[in-house]
Design a protein around this motif. Structure first.
Motif, short mmCIF file in Angstrom:
data_model
loop_
_atom_site.label_atom_id
_atom_site.label_comp_id
_atom_site.label_asym_id
_atom_site.label_seq_id
_atom_site.Cartn_x
_atom_site.Cartn_y
_atom_site.Cartn_z
N ASN A 400 0.82 -1.22 0.00
CA ASN A 400 0.00 0.00 0.00
C ASN A 400 0.85 1.26 0.00
O ASN A 400 0.38 2.33 0.36
CB ASN A 400 -0.92 -0.02 1.21
N PHE A 401 2.11 1.14 -0.44
CA PHE A 401 3.04 2.26 -0.49
C PHE A 401 3.14 2.96 0.87
O PHE A 401 3.19 4.19 0.95
CB PHE A 401 2.63 3.27 -1.58
N LEU A 402 3.21 2.18 1.93
CA LEU A 402 3.36 2.71 3.28
C LEU A 402 4.68 2.27 3.91
O LEU A 402 4.87 2.38 5.12
CB LEU A 402 2.20 2.25 4.17
N GLN A 403 5.60 1.78 3.10
CA GLN A 403 6.87 1.30 3.64
C GLN A 403 7.65 2.44 4.27
O GLN A 403 7.51 3.61 3.92
CB GLN A 403 7.71 0.62 2.55
N ALA A 404 8.48 2.10 5.23
CA ALA A 404 9.27 3.09 5.95
C ALA A 404 10.34 3.67 5.04
O ALA A 404 10.92 2.97 4.21
CB ALA A 404 9.91 2.46 7.18
N GLY A 405 10.59 4.96 5.23
CA GLY A 405 11.69 5.60 4.53
C GLY A 405 13.00 5.37 5.25
O GLY A 405 13.02 5.00 6.43
N GLU A 406 14.08 5.62 4.56
CA GLU A 406 15.40 5.34 5.11
C GLU A 406 15.67 6.12 6.39
O GLU A 406 16.43 5.68 7.26
CB GLU A 406 16.48 5.69 4.07
N ARG A 407 15.07 7.31 6.51
CA ARG A 407 15.36 8.19 7.66
C ARG A 407 14.20 8.26 8.65
O ARG A 407 14.23 9.06 9.59
CB ARG A 407 15.68 9.59 7.14
N ASP A 408 13.18 7.43 8.48
CA ASP A 408 12.03 7.45 9.38
C ASP A 408 12.40 6.98 10.78
O ASP A 408 13.32 6.18 10.97
CB ASP A 408 10.91 6.55 8.85
N VAL A 409 11.64 7.47 11.77
CA VAL A 409 11.79 7.05 13.16
C VAL A 409 10.44 6.51 13.63
O VAL A 409 9.41 7.17 13.44
CB VAL A 409 12.24 8.20 14.06
N ASN A 410 10.43 5.35 14.25
CA ASN A 410 9.21 4.72 14.74
C ASN A 410 9.37 4.31 16.20
O ASN A 410 10.34 3.64 16.55
CB ASN A 410 8.87 3.49 13.90
N LEU A 411 8.41 4.72 17.03
CA LEU A 411 8.37 4.32 18.43
C LEU A 411 7.00 3.76 18.75
O LEU A 411 6.00 4.11 18.10
CB LEU A 411 8.66 5.50 19.36
N VAL A 412 6.94 2.92 19.77
CA VAL A 412 5.68 2.39 20.29
C VAL A 412 5.64 2.59 21.79
O VAL A 412 6.60 2.25 22.50
CB VAL A 412 5.50 0.89 19.97
N ILE A 413 4.55 3.20 22.27
CA ILE A 413 4.30 3.31 23.71
C ILE A 413 3.07 2.47 24.01
O ILE A 413 1.99 2.72 23.45
CB ILE A 413 4.07 4.76 24.14
N THR A 414 3.21 1.47 24.85
CA THR A 414 2.06 0.66 25.27
C THR A 414 1.57 1.19 26.61
O THR A 414 2.36 1.62 27.46
CB THR A 414 2.43 -0.83 25.37
N PHE A 415 0.25 1.16 26.79
CA PHE A 415 -0.30 1.74 28.01
C PHE A 415 -1.57 1.03 28.45
O PHE A 415 -2.25 0.37 27.68
CB PHE A 415 -0.60 3.24 27.81
N ASP A 416 -1.88 1.16 29.73
CA ASP A 416 -3.18 0.83 30.30
C ASP A 416 -3.59 2.05 31.13
O ASP A 416 -3.84 3.09 30.56
CB ASP A 416 -3.16 -0.48 31.09
N ASN A 417 -3.62 1.94 32.46
CA ASN A 417 -3.84 3.14 33.26
C ASN A 417 -2.53 3.87 33.53
O ASN A 417 -2.50 4.90 34.21
CB ASN A 417 -4.53 2.80 34.58
N GLY A 418 -1.45 3.35 33.00
CA GLY A 418 -0.13 3.99 33.06
C GLY A 418 0.66 3.58 31.83
O GLY A 418 0.22 2.74 31.03
N VAL A 419 1.81 4.15 31.65
CA VAL A 419 2.69 3.74 30.56
C VAL A 419 3.33 2.40 30.93
O VAL A 419 3.90 2.26 32.02
CB VAL A 419 3.77 4.80 30.27
N ILE A 420 3.23 1.42 30.06
CA ILE A 420 3.81 0.10 30.32
C ILE A 420 5.24 0.05 29.81
O ILE A 420 6.19 -0.13 30.58
CB ILE A 420 2.96 -1.01 29.66
N HIS A 421 5.41 0.21 28.49
CA HIS A 421 6.74 0.19 27.89
C HIS A 421 6.83 1.26 26.80
O HIS A 421 5.82 1.63 26.20
CB HIS A 421 7.06 -1.16 27.23
N THR A 422 8.05 1.71 26.55
CA THR A 422 8.35 2.53 25.38
C THR A 422 9.40 1.78 24.57
O THR A 422 10.49 1.47 25.08
CB THR A 422 8.88 3.91 25.77
N TYR A 423 9.08 1.47 23.36
CA TYR A 423 9.99 0.75 22.46
C TYR A 423 10.35 1.64 21.29
O TYR A 423 9.50 2.35 20.75
CB TYR A 423 9.34 -0.52 21.91
N GLU A 424 11.60 1.59 20.88
CA GLU A 424 12.03 2.37 19.72
C GLU A 424 12.81 1.49 18.76
O GLU A 424 13.71 0.74 19.18
CB GLU A 424 12.92 3.54 20.15
#
Length: 547
Positions: A400-424
């Motif tokens: 779908n032409f949504l592939q990451a670019g060479e210089r892109d940055v992606n992070l994930v923050i998982t949460f419930d009633n607080g922040v669980i993890h931050t992944y980069e």
């Protein structure tokens, strides 16, 4: 991949559619139903019994809804229209568009490239509009663009000198962005004949294009939403259809604000020809109904009405009675002969779009805030993992032409009633993004819901670790419930306004999510809410096209 674990109150001390290759009609009362987000569909029901026409359309045709309502009344044909992005329109056509009886994209390219089964016929252009730069008039005067012929290289010079930035839709998700991008390619190459694969390999072209696209301040997956976003923000310029720039100026002037000045890059002008075509599923009654609708839209009186919306109905001039819509003081030139660029082959277009997505565009900085509260246990969690597979696993994203670019940055923050993890992700390589996906896949739901805490954390991560001027930043927040944690909207608002950040917080609504809470975040950050209750995977794909 780095994993940084933060929980509870400790976290408080620390967080935006070929396509020129890729980017309404008649359907009966049978069982075929349009797929996708129901909020994208409109239904215009006639006063008399008759066939139902279901149209797959680009979002720019929302401005013709009044015309369609009158059409349904006068033809006694029910018209239903579903608005989708460029990739989805192409994919539906490739699959046979079984849910639809007609297609109405912004450009003929969507039909010619997507209609691999040769189902579309009776195609006629309903209107046309060039893709232009709309620049704040005072800035256009300062740049010497008013009353002058302007080239793409003139605009590039203004960007390199730090005098101008602009907003534009994604070239791989929206027809206006794709059209502009291909026009830029021709202009920077200085070519009039068709672009070749060898042309795209030019290091000078790639360098110039990277510099030009670095001027993009905000992106979008939809031309119509780009207009709405521009009206709510404070930006120098936007690339969009001439008709939408006219609509923008009408609203700006009604509010006593400075209008945009229209600039037509003479060396890279693209035109959207708004073709309406019938999708032939072998139903005679529907074909006849479609032709009645098409005949109505092409009639002289309706064409004049369409021209009153700011769309042209020919390639030279507009009627004298409509020149008050096409105001010359806005830079609109109705005497200009609209001669468009020659479109490259499908092979070249595919390569050009892949090059844009993977290398040339301004890099994106995306923080995904993902709800892992207890209500996500089971089907909700399964759907979330499947959705993230579409954007993080590159073999899926590339479709779908949504592939990451060479210089892109992606992070994930998982949460419930607080922040669980931050992944980069360490980088934008397929392997690193697959590891990021693996972390999401292995997360387990539980606890309550606080959407404001991870959103603040995402913004803090951006501010402390990145130069946001070098990225197209966005927070993508997905939740399935009402936020009932220690923080509220007021806490988020105070932080956002204090930091003076122009970072959109796009939300994906799922399950029992509180829509009003998500609307508040969208309104404050000039973003939007996506409905993932029927199609969470589609919602994630759509929102990723906005940055």
């Amino acid at each position: 991949m780095e994993a940084r674990k933060r929980k509870g109150r400790a976290a408080l001390s620390l967080f935006l559619a070929g396509v020129l290759l890729l980017l309404s009609g008649c359907a009966g009362s049978g069982s075929r139903q349009p797929q996708g987000d129901p909020s994208k569909q409109q239904s215009f029901t006639s006063f008399g019994a008759g066939e139902t026409i279901r149209i797959l359309s680009g979002s720019e045709n929302r401005e013709l809804e009044n015309v369609l309502k009158k059409c349904a009344e006068e033809t006694k044909i029910n018209i239903e229209i579903s608005y989708q992005g460029s990739v989805d329109i192409m994919r539906d056509l490739e699959a046979g568009a079984e849910e639809y009886d007609a297609v109405w994209p912004a450009s003929s390219l969507w039909i010619s490239m997507g209609d691999q089964q040769h189902l579309v016929k009776h195609t006629e252009s309903v209107s046309n509009t060039p893709v232009v730069f709309g620049i704040r008039k005072s800035l256009a005067q300062e740049l010497g663009f008013v009353g002058q012929e302007v080239s793409v290289k003139d605009i590039l010079a203004a960007i390199q000198e730090g005098k101008m930035s602009f907003c534009m839709t994604s070239a791989t998700q929206s027809n206006s962005g794709a059209s502009a991008y291909v026009g830029f390619l021709y202009a920077l190459l200085g070519k009039e004949d068709a672009i070749t694969l060898a042309d795209l390999e030019s290091s000078q072209l790639q360098q110039d294009m990277t510099r030009l696209l670095s001027g993009i301040e905000r992106s979008s997956g939809s031309s119509e939403w780009l207009m709405d976003m521009f009206l709510e923000g404070d930006y120098d310029a936007m690339v969009n259809y001439e008709c939408l720039v006219i609509s923008t100026n009408q609203k700006l002037e009604s509010e006593g604000k400075e209008p945009l000045y229209v600039v037509y890059p003479y060396d890279g002008l693209s035109i959207a020809d708004s073709p309406l075509g019938y999708v032939d599923h072998g139903e005679k009654g529907k074909e006849e109904a479609f032709l009645k609708v098409q005949e109505y839209l092409l009639s002289d009186s309706v064409q004049n009405e369409i021209q009153r919306t700011g769309r042209r109905t020919g390639y030279a001039g507009v009627k004298e009675e409509n020149k008050d819509i096409f105001k010359s003081e806005w830079g609109i030139d109705t005497e200009r002969i609209l001669s468009t660029i020659t479109m490259p082959s499908s092979e070249v277009l595919t390569q050009a779009l892949n090059l844009y997505q993977s290398k040339l565009r301004k890099p994106s900085l995306t923080v995904y805030c993902l709800d892992f509260s207890g209500s996500m246990i089971g089907e909700g969690n399964d759907q979330l993992v499947q959705a993230m597979a579409q954007v993080l696993l590159q073999e899926n994203a590339e479709k779908n032409f949504l592939q990451a670019g060479e210089r892109d940055v992606n992070l994930v923050i998982t949460f419930d009633n607080g922040v669980i993890h931050t992944y980069e992700a360490k980088d934008a390589s397929p392997q690193s993004l697959a590891s990021l996906y693996k972390a999401v896949e292995e997360e387990r739901p539980g606890g309550g819901t606080d959407i404001y805490l991870p959103a603040i954390e995402a913004l803090r991560e951006m501010r402390e670790n990145y130069d946001l001027t070098q990225y197209t930043p966005a927070v993508i927040l997905m939740t399935d419930g009402k936020s009932n944690g220690n923080m509220d909207f007021g806490d988020f608002q105070d932080f956002y306004l204090q930091e003076q950040m122009d970072v959109p917080v796009f939300s994906i609504m799922f399950g029992q999510a509180q829509e009003s809470q998500l609307d508040e975040l969208a309104d404050l950050t000039n973003a939007r809410v996506f409905d993932g209750r029927e199609d969470l995977i589609g919602a994630f794909r759509s929102v990723k096209g906005y940055n």
